[in-house]
Structure formats: C-alpha cells, structure tokens
Scaffold this active site. Structure first.
Site, PDB file in Angstrom:
ATOM      1  N   LYS A 157     -17.695 -34.723 -17.014  1.00 36.42           N
ATOM      2  CA  LYS A 157     -18.620 -34.112 -16.048  1.00 36.42           C
ATOM      3  C   LYS A 157     -18.794 -35.021 -14.844  1.00 36.42           C
ATOM      4  O   LYS A 157     -18.948 -36.228 -14.983  1.00 36.42           O
ATOM      5  CB  LYS A 157     -19.978 -33.883 -16.707  1.00 36.42           C
ATOM      6  CG  LYS A 157     -19.949 -32.802 -17.776  1.00 36.42           C
ATOM      7  CD  LYS A 157     -19.937 -31.438 -17.152  1.00 36.42           C
ATOM      8  CE  LYS A 157     -21.251 -30.762 -17.429  1.00 36.42           C
ATOM      9  NZ  LYS A 157     -21.269 -29.396 -16.940  1.00 36.42           N
ATOM     10  N   LYS A 179      -8.023 -31.981 -23.339  1.00 38.21           N
ATOM     11  CA  LYS A 179      -7.756 -31.373 -24.644  1.00 38.21           C
ATOM     12  C   LYS A 179      -6.626 -32.123 -25.343  1.00 38.21           C
ATOM     13  O   LYS A 179      -5.647 -32.491 -24.694  1.00 38.21           O
ATOM     14  CB  LYS A 179      -7.343 -29.902 -24.469  1.00 38.21           C
ATOM     15  CG  LYS A 179      -8.414 -29.048 -23.832  1.00 38.21           C
ATOM     16  CD  LYS A 179      -7.896 -27.662 -23.457  1.00 38.21           C
ATOM     17  CE  LYS A 179      -9.012 -26.882 -22.768  1.00 38.21           C
ATOM     18  NZ  LYS A 179      -8.552 -25.596 -22.216  1.00 38.21           N
ATOM     19  N   LYS A 226     -12.244 -28.161 -14.601  1.00 38.05           N
ATOM     20  CA  LYS A 226     -13.287 -27.354 -15.243  1.00 38.05           C
ATOM     21  C   LYS A 226     -13.901 -26.478 -14.154  1.00 38.05           C
ATOM     22  O   LYS A 226     -14.775 -26.905 -13.403  1.00 38.05           O
ATOM     23  CB  LYS A 226     -14.344 -28.239 -15.894  1.00 38.05           C
ATOM     24  CG  LYS A 226     -15.349 -27.463 -16.720  1.00 38.05           C
ATOM     25  CD  LYS A 226     -16.183 -28.392 -17.582  1.00 38.05           C
ATOM     26  CE  LYS A 226     -17.073 -27.616 -18.531  1.00 38.05           C
ATOM     27  NZ  LYS A 226     -18.039 -26.749 -17.852  1.00 38.05           N
ATOM     28  N   ARG A 248     -18.121 -14.260 -22.495  1.00 34.75           N
ATOM     29  CA  ARG A 248     -18.309 -15.168 -23.617  1.00 34.75           C
ATOM     30  C   ARG A 248     -19.591 -14.835 -24.380  1.00 34.75           C
ATOM     31  O   ARG A 248     -19.619 -14.917 -25.603  1.00 34.75           O
ATOM     32  CB  ARG A 248     -18.376 -16.603 -23.099  1.00 34.75           C
ATOM     33  CG  ARG A 248     -18.667 -17.615 -24.169  1.00 34.75           C
ATOM     34  CD  ARG A 248     -18.635 -19.022 -23.591  1.00 34.75           C
ATOM     35  NE  ARG A 248     -18.829 -20.019 -24.630  1.00 34.75           N
ATOM     36  CZ  ARG A 248     -20.031 -20.411 -25.057  1.00 34.75           C
ATOM     37  NH1 ARG A 248     -21.119 -19.881 -24.544  1.00 34.75           N
ATOM     38  NH2 ARG A 248     -20.124 -21.329 -25.994  1.00 34.75           N
ATOM     39  N   SER A 289     -17.832 -24.138 -26.980  1.00 32.93           N
ATOM     40  CA  SER A 289     -18.222 -24.846 -25.754  1.00 32.93           C
ATOM     41  C   SER A 289     -17.686 -26.275 -25.843  1.00 32.93           C
ATOM     42  O   SER A 289     -16.875 -26.571 -26.715  1.00 32.93           O
ATOM     43  CB  SER A 289     -19.725 -24.804 -25.558  1.00 32.93           C
ATOM     44  OG  SER A 289     -20.362 -25.240 -26.723  1.00 32.93           O
ATOM     45  N   LEU A 290     -18.127 -27.136 -24.963  1.00 30.95           N
ATOM     46  CA  LEU A 290     -17.538 -28.474 -24.895  1.00 30.95           C
ATOM     47  C   LEU A 290     -18.610 -29.548 -24.858  1.00 30.95           C
ATOM     48  O   LEU A 290     -19.621 -29.406 -24.173  1.00 30.95           O
ATOM     49  CB  LEU A 290     -16.699 -28.607 -23.614  1.00 30.95           C
ATOM     50  CG  LEU A 290     -15.431 -27.763 -23.507  1.00 30.95           C
ATOM     51  CD1 LEU A 290     -14.920 -27.775 -22.082  1.00 30.95           C
ATOM     52  CD2 LEU A 290     -14.369 -28.278 -24.465  1.00 30.95           C
ATOM     53  N   ASP A 350       0.825  -1.212   0.000  1.00 29.94           N
ATOM     54  CA  ASP A 350       0.000   0.000   0.000  1.00 29.94           C
ATOM     55  C   ASP A 350       0.857   1.259   0.000  1.00 29.94           C
ATOM     56  O   ASP A 350       0.519   2.251  -0.633  1.00 29.94           O
ATOM     57  CB  ASP A 350      -0.941   0.007   1.209  1.00 29.94           C
ATOM     58  CG  ASP A 350      -2.013  -1.065   1.078  1.00 29.94           C
ATOM     59  OD1 ASP A 350      -2.226  -1.542  -0.062  1.00 29.94           O
ATOM     60  OD2 ASP A 350      -2.626  -1.425   2.098  1.00 29.94           O
TER      61      ASP A 350
HETATM   62  S1  IVH Z   1     -11.829 -24.735 -22.926  1.00 28.73           S
HETATM   63  C1  IVH Z   1     -12.365 -25.756 -26.238  1.00 28.73           C
HETATM   64  N1  IVH Z   1     -10.928 -25.137 -20.505  1.00 28.73           N
HETATM   65  O1  IVH Z   1     -16.352 -24.577 -19.720  1.00 28.73           O
HETATM   66  C2  IVH Z   1     -12.893 -24.459 -25.865  1.00 28.73           C
HETATM   67  N2  IVH Z   1     -13.157 -24.359 -20.748  1.00 28.73           N
HETATM   68  O2  IVH Z   1     -18.325 -25.887 -21.598  1.00 28.73           O
HETATM   69  C3  IVH Z   1     -13.779 -24.477 -24.687  1.00 28.73           C
HETATM   70  N3  IVH Z   1     -14.342 -23.987 -18.627  1.00 28.73           N
HETATM   71  O3  IVH Z   1     -17.263 -21.830 -21.686  1.00 28.73           O
HETATM   72  C4  IVH Z   1     -13.229 -23.867 -23.496  1.00 28.73           C
HETATM   73  N4  IVH Z   1     -12.683 -24.573 -17.309  1.00 28.73           N
HETATM   74  O4  IVH Z   1     -16.485 -21.401 -19.280  1.00 28.73           O
HETATM   75  C5  IVH Z   1     -11.979 -24.751 -21.247  1.00 28.73           C
HETATM   76  N5  IVH Z   1      -9.985 -25.527 -18.422  1.00 28.73           N
HETATM   77  C6  IVH Z   1     -11.023 -25.131 -19.162  1.00 28.73           C
HETATM   78  C7  IVH Z   1     -12.250 -24.714 -18.581  1.00 28.73           C
HETATM   79  C8  IVH Z   1     -13.303 -24.342 -19.419  1.00 28.73           C
HETATM   80  C9  IVH Z   1     -13.938 -24.143 -17.361  1.00 28.73           C
HETATM   81  C10 IVH Z   1     -15.687 -23.558 -19.033  1.00 28.73           C
HETATM   82  C11 IVH Z   1     -15.706 -22.368 -19.944  1.00 28.73           C
HETATM   83  C12 IVH Z   1     -16.408 -22.793 -21.191  1.00 28.73           C
HETATM   84  C13 IVH Z   1     -17.156 -24.004 -20.733  1.00 28.73           C
HETATM   85  C14 IVH Z   1     -17.328 -24.979 -21.875  1.00 28.73           C
END
Ligand code: IVH
Length: 678
Positions: free
Chosen positions: A319, A295, A123, A144, A85-86, A40
């Site tokens: 999930k 990934k 995730k 997003r 998305s995934l 600070d």
């Molecule tokens: S990758 C491949 N990596 O999950 C591109 N997403 O269902 C997709 N999320 O909108 C994103 N942790 O909000 C990715 N390690 C991670 C993640 C992640 C959380 C969320 C993110 C995305 C959603 C996809």
C-alpha cells in the site's frame, strides 16, 4: 434479388468476427486499425441483418452490448469460489516479514527453502468483478459483494468494450476476475457532462465506477465508460494452468486486457523495487492505483500456503503511504466564486497528510457539506489524493455517536465579503452573492484573468491583485493594461526591476490568442477548451456576440444550457463595456490561426508528454492549434506525433511500442514551421 439465406448467415458471422476483432484492437490492445466510422458502418450492417433475420441474432453479437433491457433490481449471486481480499504491507520490513511467514508456513508443511517466483501487478483502485464463461459464452458477471455473495451486473458488464462477450477455444467453464474502473480522463469527462446538465459530480473515479456498475438500466451504465484489467482466474473446468503467470498469459491470449507492465521476479528486493517503481509512476498513469499486488506465482505453492480468514497467505498488497489523516475541524468558511457562488471550505488544525501539512480543505458545496455532516469541533477525516486540493471526507467514525456536537454549518445569510443578502437560485446547488460589484467576486475574476491557463501574466498573482484592488488601481481586467511601473513601485513587494517586469508581462499578455481571452475575461460556462473551440468556430468577438444561443450551443463542448448562458452574458451591458475597453487596449479579439483543416499541421493529432525545455504545455498547445493541428490526450495508432520532454512516462513508452514518431521540442519547432521534424 435478395441473397440466399445461407449467404446472409455467413455475412452475419463474418461481421461478428470482424467486429469482435476490431473491438479487441480498440478496447483491449488500445491499438485500433480502423476508424470509428468504419466500425460503426460494420455494426450498422450487422444490426440491419439481425433486424431482418432475428433468428441470426446470437447472445455474443456486438450489437447486444448496449441497449439491453433495464432490470428491476440487482439479483444476489453466490460466488462459486469466494472472492478473497488482501493483507497489506506498508514497508520493506513488512514485505520481507510476509516472505518469512510464507517460508515458516511451508517449512511446517515439510517444504524447505522453496524457490518463490513473484508476480507484481498494479493495484487498481476500482471494483473487483467476476465473469463466468460457459462453453465460451459470457453467462454471468457479478460484483464482489462481501466475497461470498455479490450482485448480478451482467447487463452492465456487457456494455464494457474490454470484456469479451465470448471466447474462442474455451474450456467448459472458466471464471475470469479483474478490476473494473474508469480512467481519469473519462472520469473528468463524466463530471464535466454532469456539471453541465446540473447534476451532482462524483468525488472520485472509484465512486463513479461503483455507481455505474450498479445501475439498473445498462444505457445509464454505458454513459460512464468503464474498463477492466483482468488479474486472475477463479473456478475453471477443462483448463490446465500451473501458475499465475500462465493464467495471465491465457487471459491475454483469449481477449482479456492484462496490464502490460505486470512483472515476474525472483527476489524480495526486486519485488520491493518494483513496488516502489509503481509508486513513482502512480501520478503518470491513466487510472488510479492505490498500491501494488504481489502474488506467489506457482499454483501448487499457493495451494500449500492456503488462506487465513479472507486473505490468501500467498498474496499481499503493497500500500502506498496514507493520504488520509484525522484532525479537528476548526471552522467552516465561505469563499465567493467568480460568478457569486459561495463555496464552503474547512479550516483545520494543521495535520500531515501524504507528506505535506494541511490547514485548509475544500468542502465542495453546501449539499456536500450537509451530506457529510461535519461540524466545527468535530474530528474529521481529511483526504489528499495526488496533487488535488485536500478535501474533508467525513467526521471520524466515533464522532457521529456524540451527543454534544455543535450545530451544522449553514450557508451565510449575507455575503461574507460584501454583506449583501445572499440568494439561492432554484436551479443551483450554490447559494449566491448577487452583488456583481462584490470585491470577493471581482478578486476571483481578476486573479483568474492573470492566472497561468488564462492571460498568464508573470509577476501578478493573488497577493498583487489584493494590493491593486485595495489601492483602487484595478477594478476590471482592462485596468491591468493601464498600470504604470511608477504605480507598482509604490506597492509592497515591488522593486524597480519587478515593477518594470510586471508591466512588460502585462503588455506581453496582449499577444494571447482570442480563445484565451474568451476564457480569461470570465464568462460563466467558458473554460479553456470551450474558449478555444468558440474562437475557432466564430473567429471574432463580433461574430460571437452576434450569434444566437442555438449557434453557440452547437459548438463542441457546449450544450443548450451553457449556450444560452454564454449568449446572455455576452449581451450584458457591463460585459460589452469590458470587451470594448479590452479591444481599445489592443487585446486579440479575433482568431488568427488558420481555420480547422488548414496550416502546416492541418489535421495532425499530437500528444504532449513530459516537460519541454522552453515551452510550457499551454504554449505548445497554442502553437500547435495555431498551425492547424489538434492536441489529444491519449496515444493511439491514430496519433501523428508524440512530443516528449523530460520525465515523459507511459505515453512515450506507448508511442515507441506503436511506432508513433516521437519528437523533442526542436522537432516540434521544425514541424510548426512546415519543415521536416528530423
Ligand atoms: S487479487 C488474492 N489483484 O484489491 C485475491 N486484487 O484488497 C485478491 N485489486 O478486491 C484479489 N488490483 O478489488 C488482486 N491486481 C490485483 C488487484 C486487486 C486491484 C483489488 C480487488 C480486491 C482488492 C483486495
């Protein structure tokens, strides 16, 4: 003589560099090397220079994080590259199926037997954001949105300590993607403060973060401490990166927070094992996760695999089992709280949620009930998150369209326990039973008194309190101390041994420290922590009863509203009679530990993690406090000791990483006695 302009400019640049370095240590590495005061002071010095020399102000100055101007609305922004998305996998088979599909797709592309490497990440249950850096400066931060178009929230993202305002050795342009979230501890703090200020509380960290990120005024947003995990790179110019792992390395090297437990693996089985590992660790993390993300590492393979709809073929979300289910709402009932507030809860047709059968769920309060608009007879969605009490989230989607639904449940006009007409104070979200002798209220006060965090009386629980009240044996907390084994033996569920044990446990509870007694006797606004703080500050019940509302308000964790509330209750005749009664029975109404800053553990910050062989967490906390120490929740360089028991998780790992001494229970005992922990 004032310094030469070039000196001032150099000093400002140096301060910015230093502050960026310390901000990174604190927010990104979670490993500060200086204290808040020093930080600070540096910030104040820079502020003063910038005020005197506005021409020296730069957009990436750490002074520019908070206090930016509010915006009038959130501007829509089109993402330079869609935010995807995934797809999900929920079992080993589904994950193996995903790998097979990728192989099939690549085979059709002429790539036989690809060598996959996978990156497995948590995730995090927050919100995806995109940060755009041009020539090293953060120029835009966006949500997003629908993946194509999001909202410009730069003003709020600038307040997030773990987001660099500028990056060194920057390419012409790079987009960093990640998840913004609020930690569980910060979430609790936010809700506590809101409750204290009479505001509605948030359902979960994600909602709280979502609200914070969309604020128009960055000062509002800054009140909810957000963090970010970076998990990828979007568009980039002037940067050569060949794999996701390299991208994560680049991010780490350029000041972004990348989860340290991200792993690169080569076999599908290892990937599954790693996902299960995240599932096991879920409850021990400082933030909420709802799965793991897998990934394919190689960017060239990612490109070949491409995207179907919105989901990349090269990534998948593992999930965790569902923690929501649909069932029928049989009825809404009302509980009377310790201080008379009526709380609605749902009686449900039994349903399996996340591995347990749920028959009841909370509905929080009447506003929440009205907002959710669930009615008896409806199919409803039930959520069970972690170990918390299940809750009713909403009607099932199809229900709302029905025209034959029953009436909305309203708070009862008279108390469901004692029949007294209810009242709704203007400043409360709860309808109340105003009768202080209401057996419902008394039952809550008495069960609270004997409960674990309060007087911790073994062998006396809800059922026993019910019986004792029915027999007229216990009316106030003091009555517990007048019970005899002969009286208890008369009751169902008690034998000679258990009756004698219960009497002994009641007697033993007289040793609970003053702070616990303050919490146990049921004073609205005093929780376990504020009870301890009040005890430490005032040191005796007499001093506390003599204190003004302002003096009480000036205690950590208490504010003006609670200060007044506590003061008024302590002046109340019934409360004074109870306190006098407890005093004559020998309960501790004076603080016995050393004042703050004294004792064998004076000023030592200690973190407890895992299960200790003999001491409960409350007992260990109390012993540490009594020795003048502090118990804190997070491990940092400033932690003096971590006391670890069985099943200690990430806190232990972190202590080891930071070189913080780790003790077992014996080591703690040694410390408490002023010795060497060994
Ligand atoms: S990758 C491949 N990596 O999950 C591109 N997403 O269902 C997709 N999320 O909108 C994103 N942790 O909000 C990715 N390690 C991670 C993640 C992640 C959380 C969320 C993110 C995305 C959603 C996809």
């Amino acid at each position: 003589m004032s310094p030469a302009p070039s000196d001032v400019a150099a000093r400002a640049a140096e301060l910015r560099r230093e502050l960026a370095y310390h901000g990174h240590r604190y927010y990104v590495l979670d490993d500060p090397v200086i204290g808040d005061d020093r930080y600070d002071a540096l910030l104040d010095e820079l502020r003063a220079i910038e005020a005197a020399h506005p021409e020296l102000l730069t957009p990436d100055s750490p002074t520019q994080r908070v206090g930016g101007e509010p915006v009038s609305h959130l501007e829509k922004v089109r993402h330079l590259q869609p935010m995807l998305s995934l797809a999900n996998a929920r079992s080993d088979e589904e994950l193996q199926g995903w790998i097979e599909r990728m192989r099939g797709h690549l085979a059709r592309e002429g790539i036989e037997d690809p060598r996959f490497e996978y990156v497995v990440e948590p995730k995090v249950d927050g919100l995806a954001i995109s940060l755009l850096y041009e020539d090293g400066l953060l120029v835009r931060g966006a949500t997003r949105g629908n993946g194509e178009v999001g909202e410009d929230v730069t003003h709020n993202l600038r307040t997030v300590g773990s987001i660099p305002l500028s990056i060194k050795d920057a390419p012409r342009r790079v987009e960093v993607r990640g998840e913004i979230y609020i930690s569980l501890a910060d979430f609790e703090q936010v809700n506590l403060k809101r409750a204290e200020a009479g505001l509605s509380t948030f359902m979960n960290p994600r909602n709280s973060a979502a609200g914070a990120i969309r604020q128009l005024d960055p000062r509002q947003s800054a009140e909810r401490p957000l963090s970010m995990w970076a998990y990828g790179i979007g568009v980039h110019e002037g940067l050569t990166i060949a794999s996701h792992w390299e991208a994560l390395e680049w991010l780490k090297g350029h000041g972004f927070r990348v989860n340290p437990d991200v792993a690169r693996l080569t076999s599908g089985d290892d990937v599954i094992e790693r996902c299960r590992d995240w599932e096991r660790r879920r409850g021990a993390l400082a933030f909420e996760i709802d799965g793991a993300v897998v990934k394919v590492d190689d960017y060239e393979l990612q490109r070949r695999l491409g995207v179907v709809g919105r989901d990349p073929r090269w990534a998948i979300a593992w999930k965790f089992p569902p923690t929501t289910a649909v069932t029928r709402l049989v009825a809404v009932h009302w509980n009377v709280g310790k201080f008379g507030s009526l709380h609605p809860y749902a009686e449900l047709e039994p349903v399996h949620v996340g591995g347990v059968t749920v028959k009841q769920a909370t509905l929080h309060n009447e506003e929440d009930l009205a907002r959710k608009d669930v009615r008896p007879g409806d199919e409803v969605i039930v959520l069970r998150a972690g170990d918390v009490i299940p809750q009713v989230v909403s009607p099932a989607p199809h229900v709302v369209e029905r025209t034959d639904r029953g009436p909305s449940p309203l708070p009862p006009a008279s108390c469901p326990v004692c029949g007294t007409p209810t009242v709704k104070p203007e400043d409360s979200v709860f309808t109340h039973c105003p009768n202080r002798d209401c057996p419902g209220r008394r039952w809550q006060l008495l069960t609270h008194f004997v409960s674990r965090g309060a007087m911790d009386v073994d062998g006396i629980g809800e059922k026993q309190v019910t019986m004792l009240m029915e027999r007229g044996l216990v009316r106030t907390a003091a009555d517990f101390y007048r019970l005899t084994a002969e009286q208890l033996v008369e009751l169902e569920r008690f034998g000679e041994v258990s009756a004698a044990n219960a009497v002994a446990a009641i007697e033993a509870s007289k040793a609970r420290p003053f702070g616990r007694v303050l919490f146990a006797i049921g004073i609205e606004g005093i929780g376990a922590i504020t009870g301890r703080n009040l005890a430490q500050r005032f040191r005796s019940i007499d001093a506390l009863m003599a204190a003004s509302a302002e003096q009480i308000a000036d205690t950590p964790g208490i504010g003006p509203i609670v200060g007044q509330l506590v003061h008024d209750q302590l002046a109340d005749e019934q409360m004074r009679a109870l306190i006098a009664d407890l005093r004559s029975l020998g309960l501790r109404l004076e603080e016995e530990g050393p004042p703050p800053g004294e004792g064998p553990l004076a000023d030592k910050a200690i973190v407890l993690t895992g299960t200790l062989p003999t001491l409960t967490r409350e007992q260990a906390t109390e012993r540490i406090l009594a020795a003048g120490g502090r118990v804190t929740s997070g491990v940092s360089r400033r932690t003096d000791y971590v006391v670890a028991g069985e099943a200690a998780g990430s806190k232990l790992e972190k202590a080891e990483r930071l070189g913080v001494p780790v003790l077992d229970e014996a080591g703690l005992e040694a410390l408490l006695h002023g010795g060497d922990p060994g």
